[in-house]
Design a protein around this motif. Structure first.
Motif, PDB file in Angstrom:
ATOM      1  N   ASP A   1      15.129   2.801  13.325  1.00  0.00           N
ATOM      2  CA  ASP A   1      15.387   4.215  13.535  1.00  0.00           C
ATOM      3  C   ASP A   1      14.607   5.043  12.534  1.00  0.00           C
ATOM      4  OD1 ASP A   1      17.114   3.709  15.595  1.00  0.00           O
ATOM      5  OD2 ASP A   1      18.861   3.551  14.283  1.00  0.00           O
ATOM      6  N   VAL A   2      13.897   6.049  13.037  1.00  0.00           N
ATOM      7  CA  VAL A   2      13.152   6.930  12.157  1.00  0.00           C
ATOM      8  C   VAL A   2      14.100   7.853  11.411  1.00  0.00           C
ATOM      9  CG1 VAL A   2      11.417   8.747  12.083  1.00  0.00           C
ATOM     10  CG2 VAL A   2      11.108   6.795  13.582  1.00  0.00           C
ATOM     11  N   VAL A   3      15.202   8.217  12.032  1.00  0.00           N
ATOM     12  CA  VAL A   3      16.160   9.101  11.378  1.00  0.00           C
ATOM     13  C   VAL A   3      17.042   8.299  10.437  1.00  0.00           C
ATOM     14  CG1 VAL A   3      16.194  10.723  13.290  1.00  0.00           C
ATOM     15  CG2 VAL A   3      17.823   8.839  13.267  1.00  0.00           C
ATOM     16  N   ASP A   4      17.576   8.977   9.403  1.00  0.00           N
ATOM     17  CA  ASP A   4      18.513   8.312   8.516  1.00  0.00           C
ATOM     18  C   ASP A   4      19.927   8.542   9.025  1.00  0.00           C
ATOM     19  OD1 ASP A   4      19.223  10.890   7.849  1.00  0.00           O
ATOM     20  OD2 ASP A   4      18.102  10.908   5.962  1.00  0.00           O
ATOM     21  N   GLU A   5      20.932   8.166   8.233  1.00  0.00           N
ATOM     22  CA  GLU A   5      22.319   8.249   8.692  1.00  0.00           C
ATOM     23  C   GLU A   5      22.746   9.680   8.998  1.00  0.00           C
ATOM     24  OE1 GLU A   5      24.685   6.351   5.772  1.00  0.00           O
ATOM     25  OE2 GLU A   5      23.958   4.330   6.219  1.00  0.00           O
ATOM     26  N   SER A   6      22.117  10.651   8.343  1.00  0.00           N
ATOM     27  CA  SER A   6      22.489  12.047   8.573  1.00  0.00           C
ATOM     28  C   SER A   6      21.798  12.642   9.791  1.00  0.00           C
ATOM     29  CB  SER A   6      22.139  12.879   7.330  1.00  0.00           C
ATOM     30  OG  SER A   6      20.726  12.924   7.150  1.00  0.00           O
ATOM     31  N   GLY A   7      20.901  11.865  10.416  1.00  0.00           N
ATOM     32  CA  GLY A   7      20.173  12.366  11.569  1.00  0.00           C
ATOM     33  C   GLY A   7      18.859  13.019  11.221  1.00  0.00           C
ATOM     34  N   ALA A   8      18.529  13.085   9.923  1.00  0.00           N
ATOM     35  CA  ALA A   8      17.271  13.697   9.492  1.00  0.00           C
ATOM     36  C   ALA A   8      16.176  12.644   9.428  1.00  0.00           C
ATOM     37  CB  ALA A   8      17.453  14.349   8.125  1.00  0.00           C
ATOM     38  N   VAL A   9      14.938  13.094   9.569  1.00  0.00           N
ATOM     39  CA  VAL A   9      13.795  12.193   9.467  1.00  0.00           C
ATOM     40  C   VAL A   9      13.453  12.017   7.989  1.00  0.00           C
ATOM     41  CG1 VAL A   9      11.382  11.841  10.060  1.00  0.00           C
ATOM     42  CG2 VAL A   9      12.912  12.961  11.686  1.00  0.00           C
ATOM     43  N   PRO A  10      13.432  10.776   7.471  1.00  0.00           N
ATOM     44  CA  PRO A  10      13.088  10.580   6.057  1.00  0.00           C
ATOM     45  C   PRO A  10      11.712  11.152   5.746  1.00  0.00           C
ATOM     46  CG  PRO A  10      13.985   8.566   7.000  1.00  0.00           C
ATOM     47  CD  PRO A  10      13.766   9.503   8.143  1.00  0.00           C
ATOM     48  N   ALA A  11      11.612  11.843   4.630  1.00  0.00           N
ATOM     49  CA  ALA A  11      10.339  12.450   4.253  1.00  0.00           C
ATOM     50  C   ALA A  11       9.327  11.408   3.813  1.00  0.00           C
ATOM     51  CB  ALA A  11      10.567  13.465   3.134  1.00  0.00           C
TER      52      ALA A  11
ATOM     53  N   LEU B   1       0.860  -1.188   0.000  1.00  0.00           N
ATOM     54  CA  LEU B   1       0.000   0.000   0.000  1.00  0.00           C
ATOM     55  C   LEU B   1       0.895   1.237   0.000  1.00  0.00           C
ATOM     56  CD1 LEU B   1      -2.695  -1.156   2.603  1.00  0.00           C
ATOM     57  CD2 LEU B   1      -2.676  -1.462   0.121  1.00  0.00           C
ATOM     58  N   VAL B   2       1.460   1.527  -1.153  1.00  0.00           N
ATOM     59  CA  VAL B   2       2.531   2.523  -1.221  1.00  0.00           C
ATOM     60  C   VAL B   2       2.062   3.921  -0.830  1.00  0.00           C
ATOM     61  CG1 VAL B   2       3.901   1.255  -2.894  1.00  0.00           C
ATOM     62  CG2 VAL B   2       2.112   2.760  -3.707  1.00  0.00           C
ATOM     63  N   PHE B   3       0.856   4.294  -1.219  1.00  0.00           N
ATOM     64  CA  PHE B   3       0.361   5.631  -0.897  1.00  0.00           C
ATOM     65  C   PHE B   3      -0.167   5.689   0.537  1.00  0.00           C
ATOM     66  CE2 PHE B   3      -0.206   5.125  -5.527  1.00  0.00           C
ATOM     67  CZ  PHE B   3       0.653   6.127  -5.949  1.00  0.00           C
ATOM     68  N   THR B   4      -0.887   4.655   0.936  1.00  0.00           N
ATOM     69  CA  THR B   4      -1.420   4.612   2.297  1.00  0.00           C
ATOM     70  C   THR B   4      -0.293   4.585   3.321  1.00  0.00           C
ATOM     71  OG1 THR B   4      -3.347   3.395   1.476  1.00  0.00           O
ATOM     72  CG2 THR B   4      -2.940   3.343   3.852  1.00  0.00           C
ATOM     73  N   ALA B   5       0.743   3.801   3.053  1.00  0.00           N
ATOM     74  CA  ALA B   5       1.875   3.712   3.978  1.00  0.00           C
ATOM     75  C   ALA B   5       2.552   5.066   4.136  1.00  0.00           C
ATOM     76  CB  ALA B   5       2.875   2.668   3.486  1.00  0.00           C
ATOM     77  N   ASP B   6       2.696   5.790   3.038  1.00  0.00           N
ATOM     78  CA  ASP B   6       3.309   7.119   3.118  1.00  0.00           C
ATOM     79  C   ASP B   6       2.420   8.082   3.901  1.00  0.00           C
ATOM     80  OD1 ASP B   6       5.802   7.974   2.472  1.00  0.00           O
ATOM     81  OD2 ASP B   6       5.339   8.597   0.434  1.00  0.00           O
ATOM     82  N   GLU B   7       1.110   7.933   3.744  1.00  0.00           N
ATOM     83  CA  GLU B   7       0.179   8.784   4.490  1.00  0.00           C
ATOM     84  C   GLU B   7       0.285   8.500   5.989  1.00  0.00           C
ATOM     85  OE1 GLU B   7      -4.601   9.914   4.467  1.00  0.00           O
ATOM     86  OE2 GLU B   7      -3.814   8.382   3.115  1.00  0.00           O
ATOM     87  N   ILE B   8       0.395   7.228   6.357  1.00  0.00           N
ATOM     88  CA  ILE B   8       0.584   6.872   7.767  1.00  0.00           C
ATOM     89  C   ILE B   8       1.884   7.480   8.275  1.00  0.00           C
ATOM     90  CG2 ILE B   8       0.968   4.965   9.379  1.00  0.00           C
ATOM     91  CD1 ILE B   8      -0.716   3.206   7.486  1.00  0.00           C
TER      92      ILE B   8
END
Length: 683
Positions: A529-539, A497-504
């Motif tokens: 981890d919600v953050v990526d290697e740079s410490g940012a939260v993936p969009a 559920l590519v769109f629904t998962a992104d909405e969640i």
């Protein structure tokens, strides 16, 4: 021409179908080696001329006296008349019989033996290779232990590589193996006006020229100008400067007009893509090839042949094969039959996620049935999954993962149970994804959402979420679990559920706030981890990692205890439904459950005595020991709850009315309201 000599005895056993016919006798057999596979095989075996007096247009060639230029089917009555005129026709009649027709245009097919290009499956490469020698100068390839390093035919290499590839379903290996064992040489030429040309030149002396020098030169031109150069340039402009025929020294050449089999094009796709400089991150061979069952003789086969010729191994590590899409009655879909489901129309009305969910809900290894009714059932399933995520996210409003998360060891037991079940789900779903068992992914996720969460966990914690003080430990414990669950669901649903998962994902507290602390920080363990290697939260969830298990309970005691509690709960719910049917109660909160249990179950229930009313969603529970000789392990009676209804939580309590400040609420809500007031004063 081409017919057998009357004195030649032909053994057709190897060419004809070996099935017994039940007929016996002798007779004459008309054999036309130039116009049929069986006759061609016989003709080759007995040295007959491969005579084919029919041109590309289906007309007799000039050498055919009286009928030259006529179409073979149009000439039939003329031939009969010609024989009748000369008195050589013994008998003639019209009768219906089976005859092959073109599947596309429905016209009868003419079989013709024509010169073609083939790739041999059994010949061993004769290219000169550098010979490795030992200290005494002997050819090491002659040693017995080096036999496996000796040159192999394409067929031998194919049979070897088939055993190394993972086939999903497993029967694909045997199917591919059997096909390679018995298949003839690969005919790679086709008679079309345009396509990928076969880089062969013909000298005026008749010699065919296709050397490494000429092929490499043509390839360098194609690299600059594309394959269209074959049609735009003269033969002399495609050959190296000063090139001459090795046989006669001539310099007059013509180009081959045949093109390569289009399956050769597709077979080279792995090299064209995975070894291209445009895609630096890709590596040959491919991890997975995915196609329908018809591709064993198509793409899977041609890719294998090209991969073996280029690199000596299969171009894929795994081959996944799917079935066909049929209608609800198991019939093939056709627009003309009116039973086709147009994907683009469905996506326009219902979205792509629902169509993708139907795909994974079906066992793609078999033929899959699809209809509006089936898609409607999938739509209902999608709605339940979506509502599960909505409930979790809706109860996370104002939840700050860094500030409000509760450590796993301090969470309420039912919250830890939910996360232990989440661990099992992550393990099952991850393994199912890895083994391409997508319908198992669907079943695991759907069961978790509808049973584990909606019917059990959510049903039980609603009271705590709605009535406990917003910042209370009890509510924060449930919210911490909900945050873990929503995060993990988004990640596990993402491939489907590519769109629904992104909405969640976009509505997770840590993503909305842009801070990744919380989900991956509680006691150093998290669903990822919600953050990526740079410490940012993936969009987007699609650039986040897949979830990992929390390892909430490394022993099985927690899961075993709650499995038994839910068995008892099911018995209680049935009793409540009977009481509701008999009009004894309306809501389950109007009930007082009197529960009797044998010692083993009693001892377990006793540990949860104070929690049972929340587990059963009733106002009061009484627990007593049941005699061991009773027929059932648990006995349930339902009566109306004592006391008055709390106007805040709707539970019944004998203490409603005791509290001057809040005379219409129960003792539990009085504490919650006091905590809320204290929080307000603190602000």
């Amino acid at each position: 021409g081409g017919e057998a000599d009357a004195e030649t005895e032909l053994d057709v056993a190897d060419a004809r179908d070996k099935k017994a016919t039940g007929k016996a006798g002798t007779g004459l057999v008309h054999t036309a080696p130039g116009h049929g596979h069986d006759d061609f095989v016989i003709g080759k075996a007995y040295g007959l001329e491969i005579y084919c007096p029919v041109d590309n247009a289906g007309r007799f060639t000039p050498e055919v006296e009286h009928f030259a230029g006529e179409g073979v089917f149009e000439a039939n009555p003329h031939i009969v008349a010609f024989m009748r005129e000369r008195g050589v026709l013994l008998f003639s009649e019209d009768y219906a019989h089976r005859y092959p027709h073109c599947w596309r245009c429905k016209n009868p097919v003419i079989f013709r033996a024509t010169p073609q290009w083939f790739i041999s499956l059994d010949a061993v490469s004769s290219e000169t290779v550098e010979v490795e020698r030992d200290d005494d100068g002997r050819d090491r390839s002659n040693f017995t232990e080096n036999e496996e390093d000796a040159p192999e035919s394409l067929r031998a290499m194919a049979l070897r590589e088939i055993e190394r590839v993972e086939w999903v379903p497993a029967w694909g290996r045997e199917r591919m193996r059997n096909m390679q064992k018995g298949r003839p040489d690969w005919c790679v030429s086709r008679q079309r006006v345009w396509g990928v040309p076969i880089p062969v030149f013909y000298c005026s002396c008749g010699e065919a020229v296709a050397s490494r020098e000429t092929i490499d030169h043509v390839a360098s031109i194609f690299e600059r100008e594309s394959g269209d150069a074959w049609y735009a340039r003269e033969a002399k402009d495609l050959l190296p400067a000063g090139f001459s025929c090795a046989k006669c020294g001539g310099r007059e050449f013509t180009k081959e007009t045949d093109i390569l089999d289009v399956w050769f094009d597709s077979g080279a796709s792995s090299i064209a893509v995975l070894e291209s400089e445009k895609y630096a991150g890709l590596r040959w061979p491919a991890d997975v090839y995915l196609e329908g069952g018809d591709q064993f003789r198509g793409w899977f086969n041609s890719s294998l042949m090209v991969g073996l010729a280029a690199h000596g191994r299969a171009p894929y590590k795994t081959v996944v094969t799917h079935g066909w899409t049929l209608d609800a009655q198991g019939r093939a879909m056709h627009k003309s039959a009116g039973n086709a489901v147009a994907p683009d129309e469905f996506v326009k009305d219902s979205g792509a996620d629902l169509l993708r969910l139907w795909v994974v809900s079906s066992d793609y290894k078999e033929d899959m049935r699809c209809s509006e009714e089936i898609l409607q059932r999938v739509s209902d399933a999608y709605r339940k999954i979506r509502n599960t995520a909505r409930f979790a996210l809706g109860n996370l409003d104002g939840f700050d993962t860094a500030r409000d998360s509760v450590a796993l060891s301090e969470m309420q037991e039912i919250d830890r149970w939910a996360l232990a079940e989440l661990d099992l789900l992550i393990a099952r779903a991850t393994e199912a994804y890895r083994s391409f068992e997508y319908h198992a992914v669907y079943q695991a996720l759907y069961g978790f959402c509808t049973v584990t969460l909606s019917a059990r966990y959510f049903d039980i914690i609603k009271d705590r979420l709605y009535t406990a003080a917003p910042r209370s430990h009890a509510r924060r414990s449930a919210q911490t679990a909900l945050n873990y669950i929503a995060d993990a669901l988004a990640r596990m649903l993402a491939p489907v559920l590519v769109f629904t998962a992104d909405e969640i994902w976009e509505n997770l507290p840590e993503v909305k706030s842009g801070r990744g602390a919380g989900v991956g920080s509680v006691e150093g363990e998290g669903v990822g981890d919600v953050v990526d290697e740079s410490g940012a939260v993936p969009a987007s969830v699609h650039v986040a990692e897949f979830p990992v298990a929390l390892s909430v309970e490394r022993d099985t005691a927690l899961l075993k205890h709650w499995a038994r509690l839910f068995e008892v709960r099911d018995v209680v719910l049935r009793a409540l439904e009977e009481a509701r049917t008999s009009k004894l109660i309306g809501s389950s909160l109007e009930a007082h459950v009197l529960l009797e249990a044998k010692r083993k179950t009693y001892e377990l229930l006793e540990q949860y005595r104070e929690e049972l009313r929340y587990v059963f969603i009733v106002s009061q529970v009484s627990l007593t020991l049941l005699e061991e000789d009773a027929g059932e392990d648990v006995r349930v009676r339902v009566e109306r709850a004592a006391g008055e209804k709390c106007e805040r939580c709707w539970n019944y309590s004998v203490r409603v009315g005791e509290f001057t400040r809040y005379p219409t609420v129960c003792e539990r809500c009085v504490e919650a309201l006091a905590e809320i007031e204290a929080e307000g004063e603190a602000l």
